[in-house]
Design a protein around this motif. Sequence first.
Motif, PDB file in Angstrom:
ATOM      1  N   ARG A  78       7.111   8.491 -14.112  1.00  0.00           N
ATOM      2  CA  ARG A  78       7.426   9.320 -15.298  1.00  0.00           C
ATOM      3  C   ARG A  78       6.597  10.688 -15.007  1.00  0.00           C
ATOM      4  NH1 ARG A  78       5.203   5.878 -18.142  1.00  0.00           N
ATOM      5  NH2 ARG A  78       2.909   6.678 -18.191  1.00  0.00           N
ATOM      6  N   ASN A  79       5.331  10.478 -14.713  1.00  0.00           N
ATOM      7  CA  ASN A  79       4.660  11.943 -14.546  1.00  0.00           C
ATOM      8  C   ASN A  79       5.058  12.507 -13.494  1.00  0.00           C
ATOM      9  OD1 ASN A  79       3.003   9.951 -16.046  1.00  0.00           O
ATOM     10  ND2 ASN A  79       1.323  11.343 -15.925  1.00  0.00           N
ATOM     11  N   GLY A  80       5.703  12.190 -12.363  1.00  0.00           N
ATOM     12  CA  GLY A  80       6.454  12.852 -11.289  1.00  0.00           C
ATOM     13  C   GLY A  80       5.264  13.597 -10.459  1.00  0.00           C
ATOM     14  N   CYS A  81       3.814  12.890 -10.536  1.00  0.00           N
ATOM     15  CA  CYS A  81       2.744  13.293  -9.770  1.00  0.00           C
ATOM     16  C   CYS A  81       1.788  12.313  -9.234  1.00  0.00           C
ATOM     17  CB  CYS A  81       2.336  14.726 -10.105  1.00  0.00           C
ATOM     18  SG  CYS A  81       1.564  14.406 -11.825  1.00  0.00           S
ATOM     19  N   HIS A 216      18.589  10.296 -18.502  1.00  0.00           N
ATOM     20  CA  HIS A 216      18.473  10.884 -17.111  1.00  0.00           C
ATOM     21  C   HIS A 216      17.551  10.327 -16.441  1.00  0.00           C
ATOM     22  CE1 HIS A 216      17.586  14.421 -14.596  1.00  0.00           C
ATOM     23  NE2 HIS A 216      16.446  14.389 -14.779  1.00  0.00           N
ATOM     24  N   ASP A 217      17.750  10.257 -15.241  1.00  0.00           N
ATOM     25  CA  ASP A 217      16.908   9.520 -14.017  1.00  0.00           C
ATOM     26  C   ASP A 217      16.510  10.662 -12.974  1.00  0.00           C
ATOM     27  OD1 ASP A 217      15.751   7.974 -12.154  1.00  0.00           O
ATOM     28  OD2 ASP A 217      17.114   6.480 -12.064  1.00  0.00           O
ATOM     29  N   PRO A 218      15.581  11.075 -13.005  1.00  0.00           N
ATOM     30  CA  PRO A 218      15.245  12.201 -11.756  1.00  0.00           C
ATOM     31  C   PRO A 218      15.194  11.664 -10.262  1.00  0.00           C
ATOM     32  CG  PRO A 218      13.693  12.279 -13.724  1.00  0.00           C
ATOM     33  CD  PRO A 218      14.357  10.948 -13.962  1.00  0.00           C
ATOM     34  N   TYR A 219      15.216  10.194 -10.197  1.00  0.00           N
ATOM     35  CA  TYR A 219      15.061   9.544  -9.017  1.00  0.00           C
ATOM     36  C   TYR A 219      16.461   9.197  -8.515  1.00  0.00           C
ATOM     37  CZ  TYR A 219      10.251  10.191 -10.015  1.00  0.00           C
ATOM     38  OH  TYR A 219       8.896  10.571 -10.222  1.00  0.00           O
ATOM     39  N   ASP A 220      17.597   9.557  -9.157  1.00  0.00           N
ATOM     40  CA  ASP A 220      19.063   9.240  -8.667  1.00  0.00           C
ATOM     41  C   ASP A 220      19.052   9.984  -7.423  1.00  0.00           C
ATOM     42  OD1 ASP A 220      21.248   8.079  -8.385  1.00  0.00           O
ATOM     43  OD2 ASP A 220      22.108   8.475 -10.640  1.00  0.00           O
ATOM     44  N   LEU A 221      19.607   9.156  -6.339  1.00  0.00           N
ATOM     45  CA  LEU A 221      19.839   9.928  -4.891  1.00  0.00           C
ATOM     46  C   LEU A 221      21.322  10.156  -4.967  1.00  0.00           C
ATOM     47  CD1 LEU A 221      18.371   7.550  -2.332  1.00  0.00           C
ATOM     48  CD2 LEU A 221      17.862   9.995  -2.749  1.00  0.00           C
ATOM     49  N   GLU A 222      22.347   9.693  -5.807  1.00  0.00           N
ATOM     50  CA  GLU A 222      23.632   9.738  -5.571  1.00  0.00           C
ATOM     51  C   GLU A 222      24.067  11.259  -5.340  1.00  0.00           C
ATOM     52  OE1 GLU A 222      27.900   7.803  -6.890  1.00  0.00           O
ATOM     53  OE2 GLU A 222      26.017   7.183  -7.870  1.00  0.00           O
ATOM     54  N   ASN A 223      23.776  12.085  -6.571  1.00  0.00           N
ATOM     55  CA  ASN A 223      24.247  13.730  -6.286  1.00  0.00           C
ATOM     56  C   ASN A 223      23.263  14.228  -5.525  1.00  0.00           C
ATOM     57  OD1 ASN A 223      26.941  13.720  -7.933  1.00  0.00           O
ATOM     58  ND2 ASN A 223      25.413  12.840  -9.109  1.00  0.00           N
ATOM     59  N   ARG A 224      21.797  13.899  -5.577  1.00  0.00           N
ATOM     60  CA  ARG A 224      20.791  14.720  -5.036  1.00  0.00           C
ATOM     61  C   ARG A 224      21.040  15.200  -3.569  1.00  0.00           C
ATOM     62  NH1 ARG A 224      16.456  17.354  -7.961  1.00  0.00           N
ATOM     63  NH2 ARG A 224      16.646  15.322  -9.432  1.00  0.00           N
ATOM     64  N   PHE A 352       0.949  14.837  -4.440  1.00  0.00           N
ATOM     65  CA  PHE A 352       2.249  14.800  -4.351  1.00  0.00           C
ATOM     66  C   PHE A 352       2.863  15.047  -5.845  1.00  0.00           C
ATOM     67  CE2 PHE A 352       1.225  12.512  -0.598  1.00  0.00           C
ATOM     68  CZ  PHE A 352       2.261  13.075   0.291  1.00  0.00           C
ATOM     69  N   TRP A 353       4.015  15.876  -5.649  1.00  0.00           N
ATOM     70  CA  TRP A 353       4.717  16.151  -6.919  1.00  0.00           C
ATOM     71  C   TRP A 353       6.249  16.118  -6.876  1.00  0.00           C
ATOM     72  CZ3 TRP A 353       1.911  19.594  -4.255  1.00  0.00           C
ATOM     73  CH2 TRP A 353       2.413  20.723  -3.850  1.00  0.00           C
ATOM     74  N   HIS A 354       6.885  15.568  -7.819  1.00  0.00           N
ATOM     75  CA  HIS A 354       8.333  15.304  -7.702  1.00  0.00           C
ATOM     76  C   HIS A 354       8.939  16.827  -7.677  1.00  0.00           C
ATOM     77  CE1 HIS A 354      12.415  14.917  -9.213  1.00  0.00           C
ATOM     78  NE2 HIS A 354      12.396  13.762  -9.089  1.00  0.00           N
ATOM     79  N   CYS A 355      10.118  16.784  -6.683  1.00  0.00           N
ATOM     80  CA  CYS A 355      10.807  18.282  -6.463  1.00  0.00           C
ATOM     81  C   CYS A 355      11.337  18.916  -7.731  1.00  0.00           C
ATOM     82  CB  CYS A 355      11.727  17.767  -5.202  1.00  0.00           C
ATOM     83  SG  CYS A 355      13.211  16.820  -6.228  1.00  0.00           S
ATOM     84  N   ASP A 356      11.421  18.223  -8.939  1.00  0.00           N
ATOM     85  CA  ASP A 356      11.914  19.121 -10.094  1.00  0.00           C
ATOM     86  C   ASP A 356      10.332  19.594 -11.035  1.00  0.00           C
ATOM     87  OD1 ASP A 356      14.555  18.822  -9.602  1.00  0.00           O
ATOM     88  OD2 ASP A 356      14.888  17.060 -10.614  1.00  0.00           O
ATOM     89  N   LEU A 357       9.209  19.046 -10.441  1.00  0.00           N
ATOM     90  CA  LEU A 357       8.316  19.217 -11.319  1.00  0.00           C
ATOM     91  C   LEU A 357       8.063  20.601 -11.577  1.00  0.00           C
ATOM     92  CD1 LEU A 357       6.706  17.043 -13.133  1.00  0.00           C
ATOM     93  CD2 LEU A 357       4.855  17.307 -11.362  1.00  0.00           C
ATOM     94  N   ILE A 358       7.551  21.148 -12.882  1.00  0.00           N
ATOM     95  CA  ILE A 358       6.892  22.259 -13.050  1.00  0.00           C
ATOM     96  C   ILE A 358       5.379  22.495 -12.314  1.00  0.00           C
ATOM     97  CG2 ILE A 358       6.351  23.949 -14.589  1.00  0.00           C
ATOM     98  CD1 ILE A 358       8.499  22.760 -16.396  1.00  0.00           C
TER      99      ILE A 358
END
Length: 439
Positions: A78-81, A216-224, A352-358
């Motif tokens: 959830r936090n992305g970091c 929305h799931d920021p961790y869905d690989l299908e299109n990513r 570490f921080w998620h690839c979409d994280l500000i």
Amino acid sequence: MSKPELGPCPPRLVEVKQEIAASYPNFQERVTKAWADILGELEKVTAEIASQGPKAVPEVTFSELQNLSPERREDIRRNGCVVIRDVVDDTEAESWQAWLREYVTANPGVEGFPDNDKQFFQLYWTRSQVRARSHPNVLAVTSWLNNMYHVKSGAKIENVDLDTPLSYADRFRIRHPGVQWDAHPPHVDGGSIERWEDKVFRNCFAEILSGDWRKHDPYDLENRINARSSLYNRPNQFLQSTVFRTYQGWLALSETGPNQGTLQVFPNVGLSNAYTILRPFFTPVDSGSTDSFDLAAGNLVGCYISNPDFPGIYSMGSGFTGPRPNPETHPHLRLNETMVSMPQVCPGDMVFWHCDLIHAVEKQHTGTVDSAVMYIPAVPYTPQNAAYVERQRESFLKGIPPPDFPVGNGEITFTGVGTPDDIENPVGKRAMGFAIEVS
């Protein structure tokens, strides 16, 4: 380092907005309702983040990764970091910093900035970097992070292995106290206008654009994994990396913490994605006003698809940069209060921080010692990533910058440059492209 000239979005981008609006039934009605919901959620969440500060960033130790409870894993997602402690022994991490300093001293022609007092180095192949990237604990951590991702639909995706980590060569910094940095305000890497313009990348945010933003799931690989994060083939690609990094990251080589030039993040990746993706479709009621609109939901109206503006996205002539949210264009994020600094870390800890994280870098370093880190992201095995690593391997052997980075003089003649012999284990060799087959 000179700042590039930033300009407004070109008129043709209105067509991108109109295409998106036409792709989703009842677009205006659904996203306007979603927007109000997002603003309500932001009002609550931003207050929580501002009150927590660095405590909003989850912290775990390397030894407990495989036994984390589902609740703690979900907190990280959830936090992305996350801060992961004790990945590398502190004495080994400190020795890597010492080698970096020796390398810079022994090779006075190294590239970096500021020119008169280099602290951020355009160097990729020092012995320290090669050993750190190929360290088994570092690769185990990145594999663990890659496995935060999944295929939401359950579809089988061929030739993707989240258990096989790859290595993406990046740089390092040794930042001195008292030096102000203005180069890294809040931003998101891994693609700019491509988030909306590339149809596959856009599909990563389909639930948001359809009005069902909570799905929305920021961790869905299908299109990513097939998203084109760079449509314009600009040099100096690293902000719009051609590699899919599940998380960006760095390894601490010194102690560093809040107000010491460390990383800052907005710690809620799903909510910030929803706001960022829908923001271009809304405009202040009084669009001619020079005043910033406040946090009231009524001050933004939609659905605004008749102009080409994508707030936070800027034209750079041959391409685009951003998203670069700021308090004027993205007021509901309350970035002056919610960009929280990483907690205090020690040598051998990783962030570490998620690839979409500000994220951003603190402007000030008010500490008393240098803050040193090596940038090491989490990269899974995919066909595109593996192809990049093969090209990167050739860059390593030639001692030149990796494919995503600016062309430079190279390091092949430098004293102390790393070699394949510095990769001391099979997992590291595979990650660096010397035995790329999936097991």
